[in-house]
Design an enzyme around this catalytic site. Structure first.
Site, PDB file in Angstrom:
ATOM      1  N   ALA A 103       0.841  -1.190   0.000  1.00  0.00           N
ATOM      2  CA  ALA A 103       0.000   0.000   0.000  1.00  0.00           C
ATOM      3  C   ALA A 103       0.875   1.237   0.000  1.00  0.00           C
ATOM      4  CB  ALA A 103      -0.931   0.000   1.208  1.00  0.00           C
ATOM      5  N   GLY A 146      -0.029  -5.414   1.089  1.00  0.00           N
ATOM      6  CA  GLY A 146      -1.347  -5.372   0.471  1.00  0.00           C
ATOM      7  C   GLY A 146      -1.411  -6.124  -0.836  1.00  0.00           C
ATOM      8  N   GLU A 149      -1.984  -9.623   0.170  1.00  0.00           N
ATOM      9  CA  GLU A 149      -3.360  -9.716   0.671  1.00  0.00           C
ATOM     10  C   GLU A 149      -4.369  -9.660  -0.466  1.00  0.00           C
ATOM     11  OE1 GLU A 149      -3.114  -7.781   5.089  1.00  0.00           O
ATOM     12  OE2 GLU A 149      -2.682  -6.456   3.405  1.00  0.00           O
ATOM     13  N   GLU A 169       4.948  -5.858   6.923  1.00  0.00           N
ATOM     14  CA  GLU A 169       4.456  -4.761   7.754  1.00  0.00           C
ATOM     15  C   GLU A 169       5.202  -4.621   9.071  1.00  0.00           C
ATOM     16  OE1 GLU A 169       0.949  -6.026   5.169  1.00  0.00           O
ATOM     17  OE2 GLU A 169       2.597  -6.989   6.212  1.00  0.00           O
TER      18      GLU A 169
END
Length: 295
Positions: A103, A146, A149, A169
């Protein structure tokens, strides 16, 4: 939640290439009258019968970072493709360098707890996982944070030989927030999921295949074409029955074995109320191709 891997960006940024259709099937791009115009993605219908929707993440200078605007565009595109009666499956892909490297950190670095909690930050990112039509992730390059994900929200993941999957992360002081800690464990098991989330280190496409995270590993140049071919095969079946089958498989994520078996049995019984079930079995008995009507 998902983030850039800053070291990955430094290594790869110098070799970023823009989106190219040269290695892709001949495409029918959806006209602006059919769907909204997009800034961060490209939406096309591909395949011999133009019955496979293809969403290409298109932020090459940022390794397809998943900014909020991009994810909202993906949601809108899925809404349009779900309404398109000709489309039987959807492919989500990026570039050969990156499916999505995470992200957009710059977009969220100054967010506060009250902002993200009060606004239910990332909630709408889940749209991919709720699509009734099958969604195939065609992952080349980096699928980090992300990006990983997003791939796991899809129903099937095909990976290029150069793909890398990871949840980094932890290295920037937070944890996955768009399903990383939840979906990863269901694919690779507790120990490997813990290792990936707690160290932040990625795994290769080959390791991801062995662990069951991805369905198949392919040469990067062939990846999208193979994903479209798979989408065409899915689209050749009854869209109604495909949706029912997808829902039944997904129940295995959410329920006990006995509850899942009951759901499957009742869904199987329900197919006997459809015209396509009767047509499919009749065509098999008559040794001819079925003519499904999605009813």
């Amino acid at each position: 939640m998902a983030y850039f891997c800053q070291n990955v960006l430094k290594i790869a940024a110098s070799s970023i290439a823009g989106h190219s259709n040269s290695a892709r099937f001949a495409a029918y791009r959806l006209s602006s009258t059919a769907v909204p115009s997009y800034q961060h993605i490209i939406v096309e219908k591909q395949g011999a019968k133009t019955n496979v929707g293809v969403i290409t993440l298109n932020r090459p200078k940022a390794l397809n970072a998943l900014c909020d605007a991009l994810m909202r565009e993906v949601s809108t595109a899925l809404d349009e493709l779900e309404k398109d009666k000709d489309v039987g499956a959807v492919v989500i892909t990026g570039s050969e360098k990156a499916f999505a490297a995470g992200a957009d950190i710059k977009e969220m670095v100054n967010n506060t707890f009250s902002q993200v909690y009060g606004g239910n930050f990332l909630n709408h990112w889940n749209r991919v996982s709720t699509c009734k039509k099958p969604v195939i992730a065609a992952v080349n390059g980096y699928a980090l944070g992300g990006g990983c994900e997003l791939a796991m929200m899809c129903d099937i993941i095909l990976a290029g030989e150069n793909a890398k999957f990871g949840q980094p992360e932890i290295a920037i002081g937070t944890i996955p927030g768009a399903g990383g800690t939840q979906r990863l464990i269901r694919s690779v098991g507790k120990s490997k999921a813990m290792e990936m989330c707690l160290t932040g280190l990625p795994i290769t496409a080959q390791e991801a295949e062995k662990l069951g995270l991805v369905s198949r590993v392919l040469p990067p140049k062939e990846l999208v074409a193979e994903a479209i071919k798979m989408g065409e095969k899915i689209a050749s079946h009854s869209k109604l029955i495909v949706a029912m089958c997808k829902e039944s498989v997904n129940q295995a994520y959410e329920t006990t074995l006995q509850e899942g078996l009951l759901f499957e049995k009742r869904t199987f019984h329900t197919t006997f109320a459809t015209a396509d079930r009767k047509e499919g079995m009749t065509a098999f008995a008559e040794k001819r191709p079925p003519n499904f009507t999605d009813s």
